[in-house]
Enzyme design. Structure first.
Site, PDB file in Angstrom:
ATOM      1  CE1 TYR A  17      -3.570   2.703   0.989  1.00  0.00           C
ATOM      2  CE2 TYR A  17      -1.826   3.702   2.210  1.00  0.00           C
ATOM      3  CZ  TYR A  17      -2.865   3.849   1.773  1.00  0.00           C
ATOM      4  OH  TYR A  17      -3.720   4.945   1.941  1.00  0.00           O
ATOM      5  CD  GLU A  43      -6.317   4.701  -0.563  1.00  0.00           C
ATOM      6  OE1 GLU A  43      -5.926   4.967   0.597  1.00  0.00           O
ATOM      7  OE2 GLU A  43      -7.154   4.045  -0.716  1.00  0.00           O
TER       8      GLU A  43
END
Ligand code: GDP
Ligand code: MN
Length: 379
Positions: free
Chosen positions: A101, A189
């Site tokens: 991530y 993101e």
């Protein structure tokens, strides 16, 4: 404003981040045609403004174009967290060796953007943060200098051992920050950022949320708005120039001025209630705005009572009163309403309201207490 994954991917790609090519389809036949053109295995992905599409069945791999078409037919029209899928992204399927991530958010506590990474990618990052916070690594960004190379390297070393991959990931983080800044984003993101079996670092998903206040000076980003994927009440409010934020409570609030709207919500809570929304009809007055505001509030099934709190300055109380009367002329309100207004043209407003069978209060405390009580009784 939220972007779709395919739009966010395009912005990341423009910033130099490796992202697989893909095309958008709105019908199963188009999915098939794109899959044929791409050749090989593809992934078909629901384009809706929410994460967790994978878990909901909105992300499917297909080995052949015929299979991609079937997935397209299943995903198009599907509901994910209350949103209907109108478009799918068709992209070459990547082979995944690892999932990480990487994201940038505006952090209120440190009052600056923060780059956040985790080797536990692919899954819900909120869950990682709650259960295994030690797997999340952060670097605060000084907006004057951006994400510095040593900060990016340090974070990248938390993701990978291979120095080539560390360098790739560090570059991607700097490019992600640049894309975040250029778009006026409050969030950008990549989850997952993958490594392929041959060692390349690639972005497989992209999510960008743009701060609405940045849109005026970024017409190219503003043009990416897809109103068909947004909450109809929020679209209507924006077009009428109302600031509207839906919340979880049951007292529908209609107020003029952001400060009074905040004070009203505080008072609703003080008297034991929960506001169903923040709604600021703004400083200038027009009965049309009030009609729209009432329509938006009553469209929310959670609303059990409606509270008008108007301080007439530039806003004229009679304009608001006329708006309420116009809005309720056709059909009687199906929920109790409490109206408090004071200030400019107050007497005219009281006259208009009384004639139409409404009671008008001038005391804010009294009005809020009444609205909270009525919501409680109806709940
Ligand atoms: P989200 O669930 O809305 O975050 O959607 P994602 O785009 O992140 O996809 C969910 C999951 O599907 C990813 O974490 C991957 O595990 C998987 N996935 C997505 N694209 C591909 C792909 O091209 N190949 C493979 N093997 N898996 C993929
Ligand atoms: Mn994802």
């Amino acid at each position: 404003m939220n972007l779709h994954e395919y739009q966010a991917r395009a912005l990341l790609k423009a910033a130099g981040i490796p992202v697989p090519d893909g095309e958008v389809a709105t019908a199963p036949n188009e999915v098939e045609a794109i899959a044929k053109r791409l050749g090989g295995a593809v992934v078909v992905k629901a384009q809706v403004h929410t994460g967790g599409r994978g878990k909901a069945g909105g992300v499917k791999l297909a080995k052949t174009a015929a299979e991609a078409k079937r997935h397209g037919a299943a995903i198009l029209g599907m509901q994910i967290k209350g949103l209907t899928v109108e478009k799918v992204l068709v992209a070459p399927a990547a082979e995944i060796a690892s999932e990480s991530y990487v994201g940038v958010i505006v952090d209120r506590a440190s009052q600056r953007p923060v780059m956040m990474v985790s080797p536990a990618g692919g899954v819900d990052i909120e869950e990682v943060a709650a259960k295994t916070p030690e797997k999340i690594f952060k670097a605060p960004i000084d907006p004057r200098y951006g994400l510095l190379p040593h900060q990016a390297m340090e974070l990248a070393f938390e993701l990978y051992d291979d120095v080539k991959q560390v360098r790739q990931a560090a570059t991607i983080m700097q490019q992600l920050y640049q894309a975040f800044r250029d778009a006026g984003a409050s969030l950008a993101e990549i989850n997952p950022l993958i490594t392929t079996p041959d060692g390349e670092v690639v972005a497989l998903d992209a999510k960008i949320g743009v701060d609405d206040n940045e849109l005026e000076r970024r017409p190219d980003v503003a043009a990416l708005r897809d109103t068909s994927a947004e909450d109809p009440s929020e679209v209507e409010a924006r077009e009428m120039g109302l600031s509207y934020i839906p919340l979880d409570g049951n007292v529908g609030c209609c107020v003029n001025g952001a400060g009074l709207a905040m004070a009203t919500m505080d008072l609703v809570k003080y008297y034991g209630g929960e506001p169903a929304n923040f709604l600021d009809i703004g400083g200038s007055s027009s009965p049309e705005k009030v009609v729209t505001a009432l329509k938006i509030i009553t469209a929310d099934p959670k609303v059990k009572s409606i509270l008008f709190n108007i301080f007439g300055g530039i806003t004229r109380c009679d304009d608001v009163a006329n708006g309420i009367v116009t809005a309720t002329k056709g059909a009687k309100l199906d929920r109790p309403i409490v109206i408090r207004l004071t200030g400019t043209n107050e007497e005219l407003a009281v006259n208009v309201l009384t004639k139409a069978g409404f009671e008008a209060l001038t005391d804010m405390d009294e009005a809020v207490q009444q609205a909270v009580k009525l919501a409680r009784e109806a709940a």
